[in-house]
Design a protein around this motif. Sequence first.
Motif, PDB file in Angstrom:
ATOM      1  N   LEU A 269      42.265  48.054  76.221  1.00 35.23           N
ATOM      2  CA  LEU A 269      41.785  46.421  76.439  1.00 35.23           C
ATOM      3  C   LEU A 269      42.097  46.643  77.668  1.00 35.23           C
ATOM      4  CD1 LEU A 269      41.832  44.063  73.168  1.00 35.23           C
ATOM      5  CD2 LEU A 269      39.789  45.299  74.551  1.00 35.23           C
ATOM      6  N   LEU A 270      41.033  46.301  79.108  1.00 35.15           N
ATOM      7  CA  LEU A 270      41.981  46.109  80.208  1.00 35.15           C
ATOM      8  C   LEU A 270      41.555  43.779  80.361  1.00 35.15           C
ATOM      9  CD1 LEU A 270      39.097  48.059  81.736  1.00 35.15           C
ATOM     10  CD2 LEU A 270      41.800  48.689  81.314  1.00 35.15           C
ATOM     11  N   GLY A 271      43.449  43.829  80.484  1.00 32.63           N
ATOM     12  CA  GLY A 271      43.547  42.699  81.061  1.00 32.63           C
ATOM     13  C   GLY A 271      43.395  41.048  79.566  1.00 32.63           C
ATOM     14  N   GLN A 272      42.458  40.802  80.064  1.00 35.03           N
ATOM     15  CA  GLN A 272      41.695  39.360  78.486  1.00 35.03           C
ATOM     16  C   GLN A 272      41.069  39.398  78.845  1.00 35.03           C
ATOM     17  OE1 GLN A 272      44.547  37.167  77.247  1.00 35.03           O
ATOM     18  NE2 GLN A 272      45.771  38.717  78.889  1.00 35.03           N
TER      19      GLN A 272
ATOM     20  N   PHE B  50      34.089  53.575  80.137  1.00 34.91           N
ATOM     21  CA  PHE B  50      34.744  52.214  80.576  1.00 34.91           C
ATOM     22  C   PHE B  50      33.371  51.434  79.818  1.00 34.91           C
ATOM     23  CE2 PHE B  50      32.763  48.195  82.798  1.00 34.91           C
ATOM     24  CZ  PHE B  50      34.236  47.984  82.297  1.00 34.91           C
ATOM     25  N   LYS B  51      33.260  50.780  79.326  1.00 35.35           N
ATOM     26  CA  LYS B  51      33.161  49.923  78.052  1.00 35.35           C
ATOM     27  C   LYS B  51      32.366  48.261  78.119  1.00 35.35           C
ATOM     28  CE  LYS B  51      32.430  51.503  74.440  1.00 35.35           C
ATOM     29  NZ  LYS B  51      32.023  51.472  72.889  1.00 35.35           N
ATOM     30  N   GLY B  52      31.779  47.719  78.570  1.00 34.71           N
ATOM     31  CA  GLY B  52      31.958  46.454  78.613  1.00 34.71           C
ATOM     32  C   GLY B  52      30.892  46.161  77.759  1.00 34.71           C
TER      33      GLY B  52
ATOM     34  N   ASN C 153      35.913  44.239  77.716  1.00 35.50           N
ATOM     35  CA  ASN C 153      36.044  45.402  78.902  1.00 35.50           C
ATOM     36  C   ASN C 153      37.472  46.485  78.026  1.00 35.50           C
ATOM     37  OD1 ASN C 153      34.435  44.445  80.232  1.00 35.50           O
ATOM     38  ND2 ASN C 153      35.328  44.055  81.824  1.00 35.50           N
ATOM     39  N   LYS C 154      36.931  47.865  78.126  1.00 30.90           N
ATOM     40  CA  LYS C 154      37.896  48.868  77.221  1.00 30.90           C
ATOM     41  C   LYS C 154      37.217  50.071  78.009  1.00 30.90           C
ATOM     42  CE  LYS C 154      36.111  47.173  73.122  1.00 30.90           C
ATOM     43  NZ  LYS C 154      35.250  47.360  71.920  1.00 30.90           N
ATOM     44  N   LEU C 155      38.974  50.346  78.322  1.00 26.92           N
ATOM     45  CA  LEU C 155      38.876  51.561  79.300  1.00 26.92           C
ATOM     46  C   LEU C 155      39.100  53.127  77.525  1.00 26.92           C
ATOM     47  CD1 LEU C 155      38.898  53.801  81.811  1.00 26.92           C
ATOM     48  CD2 LEU C 155      40.958  52.901  81.481  1.00 26.92           C
ATOM     49  N   GLY C 156      38.606  53.803  77.294  1.00 27.39           N
ATOM     50  CA  GLY C 156      38.861  55.005  76.668  1.00 27.39           C
ATOM     51  C   GLY C 156      39.003  56.257  77.387  1.00 27.39           C
ATOM     52  N   TYR C 157      40.142  57.400  76.588  1.00 25.53           N
ATOM     53  CA  TYR C 157      39.875  58.187  77.305  1.00 25.53           C
ATOM     54  C   TYR C 157      40.175  59.408  75.907  1.00 25.53           C
ATOM     55  CZ  TYR C 157      44.804  56.725  76.096  1.00 25.53           C
ATOM     56  OH  TYR C 157      46.042  56.073  75.480  1.00 25.53           O
ATOM     57  N   ILE C 158      40.004  60.864  76.179  1.00 22.15           N
ATOM     58  CA  ILE C 158      40.303  61.659  75.115  1.00 22.15           C
ATOM     59  C   ILE C 158      40.491  62.631  76.090  1.00 22.15           C
ATOM     60  CG2 ILE C 158      37.847  62.308  75.834  1.00 22.15           C
ATOM     61  CD1 ILE C 158      38.335  62.069  71.468  1.00 22.15           C
TER      62      ILE C 158
END
Length: 969
Positions: free
Chosen positions: A338-341, A405-407, A344-349
């Motif tokens: 989760l990015l901050g409060q 990146f997902k919002g 939004n999410k940042l995923g990596y693989i």
Amino acid sequence: MNMFKKILILGLLLISTQMMAQTGILRGKITEATTGEGAIGATVTLAGTTNAAFTDIDGEFTLTVPYGKHNLIISYVGFQKKTIADIIINEKKGEVYLENIVLDTDTQTLQEVVVRAELLRTSEAAITMIKHNSSVILDGISSAKMKITGDATAVEAAKRITGVSIEGGKYVYVRGLGDRYTKTTLNGMDIPGLDPDRNSLQMDIFPTSLIDNIMVSKNFSAEMPADFTGGLMNVETKAFPEHKVFNVSFGVGYNPQANLKSDFLTYDGGKYDFLGFDDGSRELPGLAAGVNVPTPISGHSKEEVTSFVKSFNPELATKTKTSPLNYSGGITFGDQRLLGQSSNKLGYILSLNYKLDYQFYDDVNYGEYQRYNDASLTEMRYATVQNGQYTDESVLLGGLAGLAFKGKSTKIRLTAMRLQNGEKRAGIFDIDNDGAAVGQSGYIAKSNNLEYNQRSLNNFLLAGTHLLSNDKLEIDWKLSTTYSISEDPDIRKSAFTYTSNNDIVFSAGAGGLPSRIWRDLDEVGQNGRVDLSYGYAFKGNSAKVRIGANVLRKERNFEIKQFQMAFFGGAAGGTWATDDFSTILNEGNIYPNKQPNNIYYQSGNNDPNPNEYNSRSLNQGYYVSNEMSFGDRTKVIAGLRLEEFKQYHTGRDQSYASGDIVNGRNLDDEVVLSSVNLFPSLNVIYKLGELANARFAYAKTIARPSFKELSFAQIIDPLTNRIFNGSLFTYSDWDGELLETKIDNFDLRLEKYGERGELISLSGFYKKFRNPIELIRIPEQQTSTEYQPRNVGDGMVLGVELELIRNLSFVSQAMQDWQLSLNFSAVKSQIDMSASEYNSRLEYVRDGETIEAVRKMAGQAPYILNGGISYNSFEKGLDMGLFYNVKGSTLNIVGIGLFPDVYTEAFHSLNFGLNKKLGKSEKLSLDVKASNILDDTVDVVYKSYKAENQMFSSHNPGRSFSVGLNFKL
């Protein structure tokens, strides 16, 4: 006191840290039952708390929750409220992902629906939902099913899909149609292939550990590329990890026929062969790149000639070693943050996989057969037969890195993938040629073959999805670049011929002179597309209009360089005291030493090279489609696609390359194919019940010639000496004009879905072909075995498909964890023969045989059967299954006149897979696999009227067994 305070503070810190550690992660995906799409903006609340989250653009959510048993409340405007009960999060299950939460509309009841979390555990059910709600006829397989079946590569997994069959262990056919009628995309984008002999992509280079799912569209809709007919297969790689992933796996495999064999054939390769690529030791010698290579008759000095010969690798003989076990390994790491409060999410693989596999075919057969001129003789006669042993050491190395990146209304994805495959092959063959056969000289020979092939694919994808106008407008865009390479560096074939006087010689007119070949192919594909969809209301029902554009540019460079051993003075090849291939390039045999040998190398390459070409194509597509509902039961999707296609070629034929500029042909970036076509499509879905549909579809599609087919290339298989000729060569019965194939497609399907992924469906399809392209044996070439792609007469395909997935709890409640899967396709095909083919068959008709003006379509299987029974126990942590696959005897190469038809016979594949989680934490799992349990052989045969089948090629892959461990953190 100060010390006491320090101890107190330290104790409080330890307690708080421990309390913080008593929390886990709860994630999941929520889907709308009506559309099968993610529910965007749904509210997810932990019961009895204010801990809540909203779903993102994919319908996914993330919550941090304390250890314990929880209930989850989901609310979404227009849909029933749902409670997921008894979700357990503890040290054993520190992170839980609920993968199959489906929300029903609130039109039927306002009551809250309560389900238990244990029911939400199969992603195959998600695949079933996608199929149910798809606007096209769709089949597929999920990563979860791949794990149960134990399939290591995409090609193994794909054969589980209804109507899918595998050719040559690498190529996917849908509905039994040949490879030109099946298209493969990667993450929805076109990618170039690695094989100059095929239109389709080699699927054996994709490890299943990198794959999220494989879906096959059986019919066309306007947003798809129009150049497929049997099916469009999309391989979706892992992008955004649903939960934290850290997997380490290692496995060993044993094939009694190939592993731990002391007589395994091999040769000294490069030091990087174990990584799947050559270290440069097989590179073309520097002076060999030119046309005027040093020879005794080229004006070069003796020293230059000798040095040139010595610049070639002297190894021409196979040797033996003890083959080790097969083994594989992999590591995958991924997570999301989760990015901050915000939500939004940042995923990596990140994923890296390695596989080393040994194959030993100890009874390989290749044959060339003819009909007799005497019509009363129905049996076939051999022209040449080869029998021997053949080995393959294959390395597959795959890597993938992804960032996403997902919002709530935006998703952006960047993925890079590298696949590397190297295969070292060695063979020994006894050759028998019948001088009484047409065009043959008659001889006995023995050959040693040394080969290496390295293939690589580099793919980069940047993609985005954006929702605007209160989620009514969706914009999808993708940019993809793929660079692929396939190289065969230093293919070496040497054949000693045994004369009637028992002399050992090299003979150009018999077993042939020792040769070396370098083949290089590189292809780049650049693909960009944008799709816009807008939701609106039509007569009180939801509707959607889509428009989009796609641009695809491809360019291929291909070159073959070949060199032949020559002997200065005296009889060519001289007489050898022994047939020891390892002595051929000994110092005493190299020019300027005395006879009988006096070896030097001469170039077989003219300037310009006739086996060098550059081809490029540009395809621009534009479409519009509209989806609307008429009442509660009927949905109609109508679309129109326009494609403007151009293909250019630079190359020349043998005559021009040899200096005949008057009669020869030379093309310099000339257009060899240009067309503008409209492709209408119509898909109608009628809802028979809550979980049952009737589907009808019609569309026009197209099949275009490949770069290699629209060329002057002449590609020889050094193992069999069979030659492929590009279509631009003209013959008395062929004008060199290869046309596109245009197809009308009709589909009908009845389907009913049940709980736990259950399904029963019945499909029928009809396809009408204009100017189909097939591989034809060239009748004029009787001293050599040569083939060419040509347009044949119009054709049709009529088929039915049945699919059944059924939980066996109806037999007994004790079998609720057992599942039966079965799919069967039966197909009738027919091609109208061209006048030249029909007349040539009449010329060689056998007594009592009736020649009709129609025949089967090449590449079309008459039936395909996939079946399996699997056991899946969530409580026991045990998955296992037994799976069977077979494809009926299929016309492979069209024989004309003297030469019989070639058929690929049925191969009965029976495989077993087991996965068992170990330990209380279940972080360790055991994989057990058994392949080709029936020990069947891969046979391709000649067939003729009332004649016994004769072998075109045959090998036995043998049974194989493997055991692997997988550690998941």
